[in-house]
Design an enzyme around this catalytic site. Sequence first.
Site, short mmCIF file in Angstrom:
data_model
loop_
_atom_site.label_atom_id
_atom_site.label_comp_id
_atom_site.label_asym_id
_atom_site.label_seq_id
_atom_site.Cartn_x
_atom_site.Cartn_y
_atom_site.Cartn_z
N ASP A 173 -17.50 4.86 1.14
CA ASP A 173 -17.50 3.49 1.65
C ASP A 173 -16.35 2.70 1.05
O ASP A 173 -15.83 3.01 -0.03
CB ASP A 173 -18.83 2.81 1.34
N ASP A 174 -15.95 1.61 1.76
CA ASP A 174 -14.77 0.86 1.37
C ASP A 174 -14.95 0.10 0.06
O ASP A 174 -13.99 -0.18 -0.64
CB ASP A 174 -14.40 -0.13 2.48
N ASP B 191 -11.32 -0.98 7.00
CA ASP B 191 -10.03 -1.65 7.18
C ASP B 191 -8.94 -0.61 7.00
O ASP B 191 -9.00 0.26 6.13
CB ASP B 191 -9.87 -2.84 6.22
N CYS C 8 0.82 -1.21 0.00
CA CYS C 8 0.00 0.00 0.00
C CYS C 8 0.85 1.26 0.00
O CYS C 8 0.34 2.35 -0.25
CB CYS C 8 -0.95 -0.02 1.20
N ALA D 284 -21.13 7.77 0.32
CA ALA D 284 -19.90 8.54 0.24
C ALA D 284 -18.78 7.85 1.00
O ALA D 284 -18.90 7.59 2.20
CB ALA D 284 -20.13 9.93 0.81
#
Length: 721
Positions: free
Chosen positions: A432-433, A607, A402, A430
Amino acid sequence: MQPSHPVTRDLILIGGGHAHALVLRKWGMSPLPGVRVTLITPEPTAPYTGMLPGHVAGHYSRDALDIDLMRLARFAGARVVLKPATGLDLDARQVIVPDRAPVAFDALSINVGIRSTLPDLPGFAEHAIPAKPLGLFADRWARFVEAVEKGEVAARIAVIGCGVAGAELALSMHHRLRDHAPEIVILEAEDALKHASPRARAALERNLRDAGITIREDVQVTRIAADHVETQAGDIPSNFTVGAAGATPLAWVARTGLPVTDGFIEVGEHLNSPADPTIFAGGDCAHMLHAPREKAGVFAVRQAPILHHNLRATLSGKRLKAYKPQRDYLKLVSLGTKDAVADWHGLAPSGSLLWRWKDHIDSKFMRKFDDLPAMNQSNDIPAEAADGLAEMIAAQPMCGGCGAKVGAATLRRQIDALPAPHRPDIAEGAGDDAALLIHGAGFQTFTTDHFRAFIDDPWLLTRIAVLHALGDVWAMGGQPQAALSQIILPRMAEKAQADTLREIMDAASTTLRDAGADLVGGHTSLGAELTVGFSVTGLVERPIRLSGAQAGDALILTKPIGTGTILAADMQAQAPGHSVAAALTSMSLSSARAAAILSPLAHAMTDVTGFGLAGHLFGILDLCGLSADLHGIPLIDGALALAEAGHRSSLFTQNTIRIADVIGPAGPLKDLLFDPQTSGGLLAAIPAGEVSATLSALTDSGYTAAHIGTLSDGPARIRIG
C-alpha cells in the site's frame, strides 16, 4: 542547478525582454560567484520584436520567433518564477508575485516592455488586440488566420494607429492573407507616417497603395465592436482590430513608488533609478532622463552589455559604466513580401537584398540563444581510483525529484527483509502507498517523502513536494491531517537562508491548508544541496487498498505522464521551455479534488510517482492476479519528442526491470511507461459503468484525465496498443 558557491546576494530580473535575455546569456558565460539570479516572467518564452512582421507574413514559424527563457535561465544558472510581477515593496526590498510569497532582492532590474492598449476606448478590451505584448498578438493572429482559411470570417482588418510599425504590420498581414481578398484599413488621428524620413515614407505609402491598404487620417475612433470600428465619420467593417497606437506602460510599473515619467521608470546614465541605485530598468519600460528616445528594440539590445556590467558591479562593489545611446539608427522595415526598405540618414533604398540583410541580422540575433554552449556535466577522474568509479562518473547525472530515488527492486528487497509489525494497531497490507494505523473506530495513514531539488525556485519546489507527499494519503482515500517538514538548505548567507525559508514555509503552509491539513513542525539543516520533504498523516474511514481491483474495472489516470523525461532533458538545457512549464504546471496541480471524485468509486487507487505508470500499475496487478490493456495514455506536451531524442531519467533503467512483462512495440511510448513521475496523477480502478460521468467530473475540475485501459483476469501483464 545547485549553486557552486554559497549564496550571499539575490539578483532579480523582472521580465524576459531583449535586454534581460542578453544579460542571462552573458551571465551564463561568466556567473558572478555568490549571486542567486531569479527571472520573474509569466511566460516560458519571449517573442523577438524584429521577427514579428516576418512571422505575421508567414515567413517564420512561431518557434523561430520565440526566445526560450527557460532554457536560457537553465544555462545561466537562474531560477525561474513563472508568474507576473505585480508590484514592489521598496521598504522590505521584495517583489510582489500573485499566489505565492514575495521574492527578496539585493539588486533588481525591470525589463517588461510595454502595451499598445487603448484602455479608455470603449470595446477595445473585449473586441480588439494590442500589437504589444507580442506573444498575445501572435497567438490571436494565428487563430484569426485559421478562421479566415476555413471560411469562417472575412479577412477584414482595421489597424488603429499607424507609424512605421503599424504600416509594417498591415503589409505583413496583407501578404499572409493575400489569397483571401483582404480588406485592411489604417485609422490614424494625425499624420500617419510623420516619424519616417520623406523617402522612406514615400516607399511605404507606395507599397501600401499597391497592396490596396487604405490610410484614413484625422479619424477619431469612438468604439470597437465585434465586427466593426465606429468612428466619427462612420463605421469601418473589421473582424480583426489591432491597436498599434502609442506605448502604454504596464499599470503596476507606474505604482512601484519609483520616479516615473508618463508611467515609465526613470533611469540615469547608469540605467538605474535616481531613487535607488540598486534598481535598474531597460528597454521600452524605461525612460532615460539623460537621453530620451522613442520606444525601439534596438535600445534594449544595446543597453544589455551596460546593464550586465552594472548589475555585476552593484553586487560586487565595482564601478558602474554609463550608457550613451546613438542619436540615429538603421531601420529595416519589412514590406510584407520578402522585400524591405531601409531608413537611414534620409536614404531609403528598398528591395529583396535588404530583406535578406534584415533576415541575416535577425537570425544571427536568435542564434545567440539557440547555440548555447553544452552543459558541462563531466568530473575529473583521479589517476588511481576504485573499480567502477569511472563508470559512475561517466553515467548520466542523477536527476532530481522522483528521478533521484532508489530503484523499486532494491527497495523491495530491503522492505521484504523487515519483520512483520508486532503492534496490533498497525494494519497489515502488502504494497500500500502509506502505512495504515488503526485509530479508534477508523484509520490513520502515515507516509513520508522527500527529494533533491530539480528546480531552483524553493517556493514552487516546496508546493510540489507537499502535493507529492499528500498523494499517498489521497490514494488511500484519506483526508490530509498534519505534516512535518524536513528541509536541507545549501550553504548560504543568513539573510539568504531567512528569505529561502520564508518562501518554503509559505508554500508549505498554504498548500497544506488548502488540502485541509496543517504544518505542525519539522527539522531544518544545512547540506550540499536543497532537499525538501514532508511526513504526512491523514484520516481514513474506508481505506482504498491496492488489492481491491477487479476484472472488468476501468483504469482512470488524472494527469499526463512525462515529467521524468522532461526534467532529465532540462538538466542539460535541452528541454523546450513550454514543455518544462507544462511539466511544472502538472506537478503543481493538487490531486485533492480528483481524490474526492474517485474515492467513493475506486476499488484500488495509487499515485503515479517514482516507479512510473507501469511500476505502480504492476503494484495492483501483482496483488490482484490481473492483467491490463492500455491505450490513449496522456502525455505532457514535448515528452514524446524528448523520449524519441533519447532523453531518460537516471532512474529509468532500474524502473525497466519488468519491461519483459509489458507487451507491445518497443519505442519511446513504451519507455515513457517507466518514466519516474514527480507529483504524478492518481491511477484508479473503477467500475466500467462509471467512466463517462467520472471523466466529465475530472475534466470539469481542471484535470487532463483519461480512461487509459481495462483490467482482466490473467497473469500480471501490461499490453499496449
